[in-house]
Motif scaffolding. Structure first.
Motif, PDB file in Angstrom:
ATOM      1  N   TYR A   1       0.957  -1.227   0.034  1.00 23.29           N
ATOM      2  CA  TYR A   1       0.072   0.061   0.054  1.00 23.29           C
ATOM      3  C   TYR A   1       1.009   1.177  -0.121  1.00 23.29           C
ATOM      4  N   VAL A   2       1.321   1.480  -1.139  1.00 26.56           N
ATOM      5  CA  VAL A   2       2.190   2.738  -1.280  1.00 26.56           C
ATOM      6  C   VAL A   2       1.594   3.637  -2.151  1.00 26.56           C
ATOM      7  N   SER A   3       1.688   5.009  -2.157  1.00 24.83           N
ATOM      8  CA  SER A   3       1.141   5.795  -3.280  1.00 24.83           C
ATOM      9  C   SER A   3       2.150   7.330  -3.364  1.00 24.83           C
ATOM     10  N   GLY A   4       1.699   7.874  -4.531  1.00 24.35           N
ATOM     11  CA  GLY A   4       2.349   9.110  -4.421  1.00 24.35           C
ATOM     12  C   GLY A   4       1.453  10.252  -3.980  1.00 24.35           C
ATOM     13  N   GLY A   5       1.944  11.535  -4.243  1.00 26.19           N
ATOM     14  CA  GLY A   5       0.887  12.508  -3.525  1.00 26.19           C
ATOM     15  C   GLY A   5      -0.525  12.641  -4.202  1.00 26.19           C
ATOM     16  N   ASN A   6      -0.458  12.466  -5.336  1.00 30.76           N
ATOM     17  CA  ASN A   6      -1.821  12.455  -6.111  1.00 30.76           C
ATOM     18  C   ASN A   6      -2.931  11.747  -5.301  1.00 30.76           C
ATOM     19  N   TYR A   7      -2.729  10.548  -4.746  1.00 32.60           N
ATOM     20  CA  TYR A   7      -3.750   9.990  -3.894  1.00 32.60           C
ATOM     21  C   TYR A   7      -4.210  10.695  -2.790  1.00 32.60           C
ATOM     22  N   ILE A   8      -3.394  11.186  -2.139  1.00 29.04           N
ATOM     23  CA  ILE A   8      -3.380  11.996  -0.789  1.00 29.04           C
ATOM     24  C   ILE A   8      -4.139  13.378  -1.247  1.00 29.04           C
ATOM     25  N   ASN A   9      -3.865  13.710  -2.354  1.00 26.91           N
ATOM     26  CA  ASN A   9      -4.428  15.038  -2.690  1.00 26.91           C
ATOM     27  C   ASN A   9      -6.027  15.040  -3.224  1.00 26.91           C
ATOM     28  N   LYS A  10      -6.124  13.625  -3.842  1.00 33.24           N
ATOM     29  CA  LYS A  10      -7.558  13.124  -4.343  1.00 33.24           C
ATOM     30  C   LYS A  10      -8.496  13.118  -2.953  1.00 33.24           C
ATOM     31  N   MET A  11      -8.039  12.703  -2.048  1.00 38.53           N
ATOM     32  CA  MET A  11      -8.594  12.243  -0.880  1.00 38.53           C
ATOM     33  C   MET A  11      -8.794  13.203   0.308  1.00 38.53           C
ATOM     34  N   SER A  12      -8.121  14.453   0.083  1.00 40.27           N
ATOM     35  CA  SER A  12      -7.831  15.317   1.245  1.00 40.27           C
ATOM     36  C   SER A  12      -7.708  16.615   0.904  1.00 40.27           C
ATOM     37  N   ASN A  13      -7.680  17.444   1.902  1.00 36.74           N
ATOM     38  CA  ASN A  13      -7.464  19.036   1.362  1.00 36.74           C
ATOM     39  C   ASN A  13      -6.199  19.483   2.192  1.00 36.74           C
ATOM     40  N   CYS A  14      -5.189  18.232   2.406  1.00 35.77           N
ATOM     41  CA  CYS A  14      -3.992  18.592   2.954  1.00 35.77           C
ATOM     42  C   CYS A  14      -3.111  19.539   1.787  1.00 35.77           C
ATOM     43  N   CYS A  15      -3.225  19.079   0.701  1.00 37.38           N
ATOM     44  CA  CYS A  15      -2.114  19.363  -0.329  1.00 37.38           C
ATOM     45  C   CYS A  15      -2.270  20.914  -0.676  1.00 37.38           C
ATOM     46  N   SER A  16      -3.500  21.302  -0.787  1.00 32.11           N
ATOM     47  CA  SER A  16      -3.728  22.721  -1.091  1.00 32.11           C
ATOM     48  C   SER A  16      -2.887  23.864   0.149  1.00 32.11           C
ATOM     49  N   GLN A  17      -2.972  23.295   1.336  1.00 31.52           N
ATOM     50  CA  GLN A  17      -2.176  23.991   2.320  1.00 31.52           C
ATOM     51  C   GLN A  17      -0.992  23.565   2.786  1.00 31.52           C
ATOM     52  N   CYS A  18      -0.352  22.787   1.892  1.00 31.74           N
ATOM     53  CA  CYS A  18       1.138  22.216   2.410  1.00 31.74           C
ATOM     54  C   CYS A  18       2.214  23.221   1.779  1.00 31.74           C
ATOM     55  N   LYS A  19       3.332  22.978   2.409  1.00 29.86           N
ATOM     56  CA  LYS A  19       4.607  23.756   2.009  1.00 29.86           C
ATOM     57  C   LYS A  19       5.050  23.430   0.717  1.00 29.86           C
ATOM     58  N   TYR A  20       4.818  21.913   0.685  1.00 33.72           N
ATOM     59  CA  TYR A  20       5.390  21.364  -0.568  1.00 33.72           C
ATOM     60  C   TYR A  20       4.339  21.230  -1.655  1.00 33.72           C
ATOM     61  N   ASN A  21       4.790  21.311  -2.999  1.00 31.15           N
ATOM     62  CA  ASN A  21       3.743  21.297  -4.108  1.00 31.15           C
ATOM     63  C   ASN A  21       3.553  19.877  -4.645  1.00 31.15           C
ATOM     64  N   VAL A  22       2.088  19.518  -4.680  1.00 37.04           N
ATOM     65  CA  VAL A  22       1.816  18.149  -5.079  1.00 37.04           C
ATOM     66  C   VAL A  22       1.969  17.969  -6.558  1.00 37.04           C
ATOM     67  N   LYS A  23       1.935  19.034  -7.397  1.00 32.04           N
ATOM     68  CA  LYS A  23       2.046  19.063  -8.726  1.00 32.04           C
ATOM     69  C   LYS A  23       3.629  18.842  -9.094  1.00 32.04           C
ATOM     70  N   GLU A  24       4.402  19.171  -8.284  1.00 32.81           N
ATOM     71  CA  GLU A  24       5.903  18.917  -8.694  1.00 32.81           C
ATOM     72  C   GLU A  24       6.337  17.632  -8.353  1.00 32.81           C
ATOM     73  N   LYS A  25       7.026  17.041  -9.600  1.00 32.68           N
ATOM     74  CA  LYS A  25       7.653  15.572  -9.264  1.00 32.68           C
ATOM     75  C   LYS A  25       8.875  15.279  -8.548  1.00 32.68           C
ATOM     76  N   THR A  26       9.791  16.367  -8.716  1.00 33.01           N
ATOM     77  CA  THR A  26      11.189  16.345  -8.125  1.00 33.01           C
ATOM     78  C   THR A  26      11.644  17.621  -7.901  1.00 33.01           C
TER      79      THR A  26
END
Ligand SMILES: Cc1cc2nc3c(=O)[nH]c(=O)nc-3n(C[C@H](O)[C@H](O)[C@H](O)COP(=O)(O)OP(=O)(O)OC[C@H]3O[C@@H](n4cnc5c(N)ncnc54)[C@H](O)[C@@H]3O)c2cc1C
Length: 526
Positions: free
Chosen positions: A443-468
């Motif tokens: 059960y591993v996933s990248g940021g996309n899964y967390i972004n889809k299921m939560s409102n965390c990424c929009s407020q996070c210091k890190y950018n979920v759209k950037e890959k590296t």
């Protein structure tokens, strides 16, 4: 009800055993030991209880300190046990409440040595170490000790144990138990025509959704006294104790269960995988705490949910989803534990050897999904399933943490954690440490899964759209790095082997960026 624990302890003439209680014990021939996670007389044999045996409770310092259990877990275990003992006393049972610096069996050994007239009955403990210590006690006292089979579960573990091997997944087990119990069945077929309604579930939470509040049970004097005990004597245990909201009696736990059925069960299915910052409970039941120490029984909770469905108070997708968690997952996990202990404790399929980072102890991280989940754990000893699986375990796995370290953390950090339930979830389900016996894929996933299921990424210091790179969400490159490094564990599963193909289609430059970002991040984490 007694005003506080001290008064109760004086009433039952205990601490240490007084002369009048001594007299009562000397005149008796039978005692029943009730463990801290077996607080329900309904599952003990009627004919035994009718003889009003002496009920023995033990407060074990060695159990409380064997790992630095969350302070709220210690309060919960001790306060619930004291409340239960009082209840039994008021129902006419003689009570012996023992305190030991050792484990439960140590106190019982002393007791049985002192009172050779007593024969002791106990119910098989759910946790391995306590069971082993009780078995050792039986070696000393022979036929004076009798073990009853554990009746706190629905499935017959002996029947299902031999089936637990690679390929025997939850779904097959669950269908068998649906047929056995008749839950949500009609004429031998699942009600509604399907065994599960996952397609209707697992939705993200719409922004304006109103989340019903979880009632907070105000600590009574007994709980307050236990809180003071834990604060004074076990200050180095994990977590915070500023606020304790849990029920410690069956009556309160039943009220909470009823309220869940009325207010949150209807939306349970749809939003069971959703995450919202600052909202620990959402539409979850928060009943594992009470199910795991016997205050509530799994059958009655399933039946309450099914009754709500029959009265049109909750839709089938929610009720089936909820029943599957208890009748399916909870029972399956327990049978797995019975089948795989004790060797499973050492499993580490990927051979990871990193320590669990400090952030799991203090929530000090800029990754908002992690910070939010660990803050909840510190404050409540609780986070819901998807945070446990797709945030906390996922991250730990992606940074190559030794799964046995994560296992210890889950055991100590949650109020509902007992080895029989947390271990299979951590070493079997969430980290794939058992090599795929319990789960068909890591059960591993990248940021996309967390972004889809939560409102965390929009407020996070890190950018979920950037890959590296420095500002990219670390879940992204850590995930692809993991897919590449452990491709053999994905290829068995058709759906996830697509991820290996997707990785292979990346350019050499992209692959190099992924590895460099991942190595830098993993090496930099403390
Ligand atoms: C890494 C990890 C560790 C876990 N550790 C524990 C643990 O120590 N104790 C524990 O009770 N559960 C554990 N779980 C399972 C699950 O996360 C919790 O049971 C659930 O989050 C408890 O919250 P709730 O009562 O609000 O559950 P709800 O979401 O309301 O679900 C209803 C009930 O279903 C049962 N349930 C659901 N999933 C599982 C499961 N996978 N295993 C066992 N029971 C399940 C629980 O009794 C729960 O109360 C763990 C899961 C993971 C992924």
């Amino acid at each position: 009800m007694f005003e506080n624990a001290r008064e109760f302890l004086l009433q039952i003439d205990n601490y240490p055993i007084s002369s009048s209680l001594e007299q009562q014990i000397t005149n008796s021939d039978r005692a029943l030991f009730i463990l801290h996670d077996q607080l329900n007389l309904a599952v003990f044999p009627r004919e035994l209880l009718d003889r009003k045996p002496i009920l023995i409770f033990v407060e074990s310092l060695a159990y409380a300190t064997s790992i630095p259990h969350h302070k709220q877990k210690l309060v919960y275990i001790l306060s619930a046990q004291r409340h239960f003992a009082i209840d039994c006393y008021q129902n006419g049972f003689p009570i012996v409440n023992l305190f030991t610096e050792g484990f439960y069996a140590d106190a019982l050994e002393e007791f049985l040595t002192r009172y050779p007239n007593i024969e002791l009955t106990y119910m098989q403990p759910s946790e391995w170490d306590t069971r082993s210590r009780m078995a050792a006690l039986a070696n000393i006292f022979g036929t004076r000790i009798k073990a009853l089979p554990n009746q706190f579960f629905i499935a017959d573990a002996e029947k299902f144990k031999p089936k637990i091997k690679k390929g025997y997944r939850l779904e097959t087990f669950y269908r068998e138990l649906r047929k056995q119990t008749g839950y949500l069945m009609q004429d031998g077929k699942p009600i509604g025509g399907n065994w599960n309604y996952d397609k209707e579930n697992r939705r993200a939470l719409p922004k304006q959704t109103i989340i019903p509040e979880i009632p907070e049970i105000k600590p009574d004097l007994i709980t307050q006294e236990v809180i003071e005990l834990v604060q004074k004597y076990l200050p180095n245990s994990f977590g915070k104790l500023d606020k304790f909201i849990y029920a410690v009696t069956r009556d309160h736990a039943l009220e909470l269960a009823q309220l869940f059925i009325e207010t949150r069960l209807p939306s349970f299915g749809a939003y069971e995988d959703a995450i919202k910052v600052g909202e620990p409970f959402l539409f979850h039941s928060v009943l594992s705490i009470y199910l795991n120490n016997g205050l509530l029984l799994p059958r009655e909770i399933c039946e309450m949910a099914i009754a709500a469905y029959k009265k049109n108070l909750a839709p089938l997708n929610s009720v089936e989803g909820f029943v599957r968690q208890i009748l399916g997952w909870r029972e399956y996990i327990r049978v797995y534990y019975e089948a795989k202990m004790p060797d499973i404790r050492e499993s580490n399929y990927f051979g990871f050897d990193n320590n669990l980072p400090q952030l799991y102890w203090d929530a000090n991280t800029d990754l908002l999904c992690l910070k939010d989940a660990i803050t909840q754990v510190l404050n409540y000893g609780y986070s819901h399933h998807i945070q446990r699986l797709m945030v906390l375990s996922n991250f730990s796995n992606l940074i190559n943490t030794d799964p046995r370290h994560l296992n210890q953390w889950f055991w100590l950090a949650y109020v509902d954690a007992y080895e029989w339930v947390e271990l299979p979830n951590v070493l079997g389900m969430s980290t794939f440490a058992d090599g795929g016996i319990l789960a068909s894929k890591p059960y591993v996933s990248g940021g996309n899964y967390i972004n889809k299921m939560s409102n965390c990424c929009s407020q996070c210091k890190y950018n979920v759209k950037e890959k590296t790179g420095e500002t990219a969400c670390p879940f992204n490159y850590l995930y692809w790095n993991f897919v590449d490094k452990h491709r053999e564990s994905f290829t068995e599963n058709g759906r996830v082997s697509l991820m290996v193909n997707a990785y292979d289609k990346k350019t050499e430059n992209e692959k190099q960026e992924i590895h460099l970002s991942a190595i830098k991040f993993i090496n930099g984490i403390k």
